[in-house]
Structures are given as structure tokens and as C-alpha cells.
Write a protein that holds these residues in place. Structure first.
Motif, PDB file in Angstrom:
ATOM      1  N   ASP A 134       0.931  -1.072   0.072  1.00  8.93           N
ATOM      2  CA  ASP A 134       0.023   0.100   0.201  1.00  8.93           C
ATOM      3  C   ASP A 134       0.695   1.306   0.081  1.00  8.93           C
ATOM      4  N   SER A 170      -3.714  -4.761  -4.708  1.00  8.73           N
ATOM      5  CA  SER A 170      -4.879  -4.425  -5.255  1.00  8.73           C
ATOM      6  C   SER A 170      -4.890  -3.555  -6.343  1.00  8.73           C
ATOM      7  N   ASN A 172      -6.741  -0.823  -6.296  1.00 10.98           N
ATOM      8  CA  ASN A 172      -6.326   0.186  -5.835  1.00 10.98           C
ATOM      9  C   ASN A 172      -4.847   0.866  -5.325  1.00 10.98           C
ATOM     10  N   LYS A 175      -3.357   1.743  -8.532  1.00  8.65           N
ATOM     11  CA  LYS A 175      -3.850   2.938  -8.983  1.00  8.65           C
ATOM     12  C   LYS A 175      -2.976   4.225  -8.436  1.00  8.65           C
ATOM     13  N   ASP A 176      -2.755   3.853  -7.005  1.00  5.35           N
ATOM     14  CA  ASP A 176      -1.847   4.771  -6.291  1.00  5.35           C
ATOM     15  C   ASP A 176      -0.670   4.929  -6.747  1.00  5.35           C
ATOM     16  N   TYR A 306      -7.623   3.348   5.183  1.00  2.00           N
ATOM     17  CA  TYR A 306      -6.991   3.053   4.113  1.00  2.00           C
ATOM     18  C   TYR A 306      -6.319   1.510   4.205  1.00  2.00           C
ATOM     19  N   SER A 329     -10.400   3.079  -0.130  1.00  2.00           N
ATOM     20  CA  SER A 329      -9.399   2.367  -0.670  1.00  2.00           C
ATOM     21  C   SER A 329      -9.619   1.072  -1.435  1.00  2.00           C
ATOM     22  N   CYS A 330      -9.251  -0.072  -1.242  1.00  2.29           N
ATOM     23  CA  CYS A 330      -9.283  -1.415  -1.790  1.00  2.29           C
ATOM     24  C   CYS A 330     -10.368  -2.296  -1.221  1.00  2.29           C
ATOM     25  N   GLU A 333     -13.357  -3.115  -3.245  1.00  2.00           N
ATOM     26  CA  GLU A 333     -12.791  -4.180  -4.339  1.00  2.00           C
ATOM     27  C   GLU A 333     -12.709  -5.715  -3.703  1.00  2.00           C
TER      28      GLU A 333
END
Length: 396
Positions: A134, A170, A172, A175-176, A306, A329-330, A333
Motif C-alpha cells: 500500500d 490490489s 487500488n 492506481k495509487d 486505508y 481504498s481497496c 474491491e
């Protein structure tokens, strides 16, 4: 692991895995590393698990693989002066001191070093894969300890830059990474994690034994995770106070997890609201009792701000516990439609949704059924197979 994969991988590579997260009490990244290795053991890859424990050799005994008798796995304590090297690198005395400096020369075409915990250890010859779980330290710097923030800000960008490929837990997190770093999307592969198969609904007798062992009440709400700011536990305690005040709930709140950093506000909030008799802090609990603790809960709550993945969500769903979680956040998902999702800051809506679950057997059964189906989509075997594809990608 099926026979075709074993045959295909037989002469494929030499794999080095950073085993540092396996030392001592395992948290999420430790479980990730351990479960990944246990599945990879079932292939014919030659695996060397590398640690760099210099002082306390007893901690090496905490590492336990599924079958350490197999010829394809080896545990090596490199005595790599990790902290010293990092300090030297910080001052530009050494920039790239390889962990395999004193080894026989590796063939770069078929050797991979997998850094499982954000930070790449430099190698001379092996291709490099790093797992970025993360980017909480960048997205929410105020909820990360200062020294950790500075350390991560120095070495995670370095690791992302030098790695041949990046694994993200993930979409997410992927993407980050793409938002915060100028790298091609093709350099990142998403490999969803999983919960251990031992997390399943326990019998009434098993639940009762564990409840008596820890003196737990018959009915309780549950949270599991580290006690730290990003987990949003102060808000959860406010939610619980509202549940008692507005809805007159009888359930206790059970909080399982070790103290992280800045945990004092959690206990201050409990005292401020006079909830000392209603909230139970269990601390770190051994894995063998966790399935029963999950199974005995009325609702699993996960108010985190998060997450990179959120394995406790899957553990709870596998143990047939209805879940109420943050919509950040994820988390959406991972849980899909199998949980009630709430803004992590909306105290009133959190209380309303938890009460809906407590008071509605029909809703409970619906969430339990959807949770079991959703959790079945994730497995450590799939994690290993998807990770093998990444290894293959970098060595070709």
C-alpha cells in the motif's frame, strides 16, 4: 499446485525471497510471505529464503514452513548488515551494496530476488521483484510514525525505480502507484492476497472453549487489526457508544490486535465515554484461536481509513460473520457486495448499519452467504500461481 505447473517450473529458476517479515510475531506481511512460500514449495523451483538477522539468532526459530524437508527450499541467514548498509546508502557512501556479494555468481537470466516487504535489497545478478502492499504513508502521512514515514519515503521510491517488476496487492494500490510515480502501468501486476483455509466457521463447542479461555461474552462485535491511527478505532468507539445510547445494544466490543503507534487516544476515548466495562482489548492473539473468535462474533467491523488489501475481511467472511466495513481504498474491491460499506467518518450511519445487522436475521444470513461466495474467489494457491507468472515475465 497442479502437475502441469510443477513440470513447467522444474528447471525454471532460482528464487530468492526476503524472509525478514517471518521473524517474530507475524502481522499481515509476515502471513503473506509465509503463505506464498508454502505454496511455492509445492513447485519445483529452487527457493532460498533470505534473512539478515545479526544479533538475535533465536528469532530464526520462529520461521516455520509447510515442509522444510523438501530439497527445493533452503533457509539462509545472510548476516547482511541491513541497518548499517542503509545508513551508508543514506549518506551516499554506498549506494548499491548487494546481498549476494559473497555468493557464487548468479545467472541473471533465470534468478529472481523477491522483496516481499516494500524495500528492495540490492543484488548483483538476479532480476528484482518487489511487493508494494500500500501507499498509506504517502496518502495519509499524518497517520504514519515519523521515522517510518521518512524511511519509506527514501526507500520505496528507490525500490519502485530499480525493480524489474512490481506486485501490488490490489487494483487500488496499483492506481495509487501510477498516480504518485512516473512508471509504465505494464511494470505493475496486481496479485490479490487471500485468507488461510483454516479460517472457517467453528463448531459451537470450539467457540465455547475459546470464549471461556479468554473470558469473552456470549455476544460481541469484533474488530481485528493493529491499534494505530489509520485503523480509525477512535471513530469505532464513538460508534459503539452511539449503539449503546440510541439502540441499547447488549453486545460488548472486542478489539483484537497488538498496539501499534499513537494508540493512546483509543484508550483515552474509552475512558472519556465510560466504556471500560464494555470494550475488551485482547492484544495479540495466536492464530489457532482466531477462527473461533471470529466465529463467535455477531458482526465484524472494519472502519479503516486505508488498506492495501485487508486480509481480516476475508478471514471474517470465511468464518461466516457478517461484515460492516469502510467504503475506502481497496475494501470495496475485496468484499464486493458481501458487506455493508460505510463512509469511515459517518458515525451515525455506522451505528445504523451495525444495528441493522444485529437486529435482522435475514440480513445476517444474506451477508454470510454472499461473504462465503466472495471469499471463495481468493486462495493462496492463486496468489502463488499469479506470482509465478510475474517471475516468468521478468526472466524471459
Amino acid at each position: 499446485m497442479n502437475k502441469l505447473v510443477k513440470k513447467y517450473m522444474r528447471c525454471f529458476m532460482k528464487l530468492y525471497i526476503d524472509g525478514q517479515p517471518l521473524l517474530g510475531h507475524k502481522t499481515g506481511i509476515g502471513h503473506y510471505t509465509n503463505n506464498l512460500i508454502n505454496e511455492l514449495i509445492l513447485t519445483n523451483i529452487s527457493i532460498e529464503v533470505v534473512t539478515n538477522q545479526i544479533v538475535n539468532q533465536k528469532r530464526l526459530k520462529s520461521i516455520n514452513f509447510k515442509d522444510r524437508q523438501l530439497k527445493n527450499i533452503k533457509l539462509t541467514n545472510k548476516l547482511y548488515p541491513y541497518k548499517v548498509i542503509r545508513r551508508l546508502m543514506k549518506h551516499n557512501v554506498l549506494y548499491n551494496f548487494p546481498i549476494d556479494l559473497f555468493e557464487e555468481k548468479l545467472n541473471r537470466s533465470n534468478s529472481v530476488f523477491h522483496a516481499t516487504n516494500f524495500i528492495m535489497l540490492p543484488t548483483r545478478h538476479a532480476k528484482q521483484v518487489v511487493t508494494i502492499h500500500d501507499l498509506a504513508f504517502m496518502k495519509f502521512p499524518d497517520v504514519v510514525e515519523r521515522n517510518i514515514y521518512e524511511y519509506m519515503m527514501r526507500w520505496v521510491p528507490y525500490s519502485i525505480e530499480v525493480a524489474d517488476h512490481i506486485i501490488a496487492d490490489s487494483f487500488n494500490t496499483k492506481k495509487d502507484i501510477l498516480e504518485l510515480f512516473d512508471i509504465p502501468k505494464e511494470k505493475i501486476t496486481v496479485v490479490h492476497l487471500a485468507a488461510d483455509a483454516k479460517f472457517e466457521k467453528q463448531t459451537y463447542e470450539q467457540i465455547t472453549l475459546v470464549r471461556e479461555k479468554y473470558n469473552l461474552p456470549a455476544n460481541y462485535l469484533l474488530y481485528l487489526g493493529t491499534l494505530e491511527p489509520k485503523k480509525n478505532l477512535v471513530t469505532l468507539i464513538d460508534v459503539y457508544a452511539l449503539l449503546k445510547q440510541r439502540y441499547n445494544v447488549k453486545e460488548k466490543l472486542v478489539i483484537v490486535g497488538a498496539k501499534g503507534w499513537k494508540f493512546n487516544p483509543i484508550f483515552y476515548k474509552v475512558k472519556e465515554l465510560n466504556l471500560e466495562q464494555d470494550i475488551i482489548f485482547m492484544g495479540y492473539i495466536a492464530d489457532e484461536d482466531l477462527a473461533s473468535i471470529y466465529s463467535g462474533a455477531s458482526v465484524f467491523t472494519f472502519p479503516s481509513l486505508y488498506e492495501g488489501f485487508g486480509i481480516p475481511l476475508l478471514e471474517a467472511m470465511q468464518c461466516e460473520v457478517p461484515v460492516v466495513a469502510s467504503n475506502t481504498s481497496c475494501i470495496p474491491e475485496i468484499v464486493g457486495e458481501a458487506a455493508l460499506l460505510v463512509n469511515p467518518y459517518d458515525i451515525e450511519l455506522w451505528a445504523e448499519k451495525i444495528y441493522q445487522v444485529i437486529s435482522s436475521p435475514i440480513l445476517q444470513m444474506d451477508l454470510i452467504s454472499k461473504g462465503k461466495q466472495q471469499a471463495s474467489k481468493f486462495s493462496w494457491e492463486k496468489v502463488a500461481l499469479d506470482t509465478l507468472k510475474v517471475y516468468k515475465k521478468v526472466v524471459i
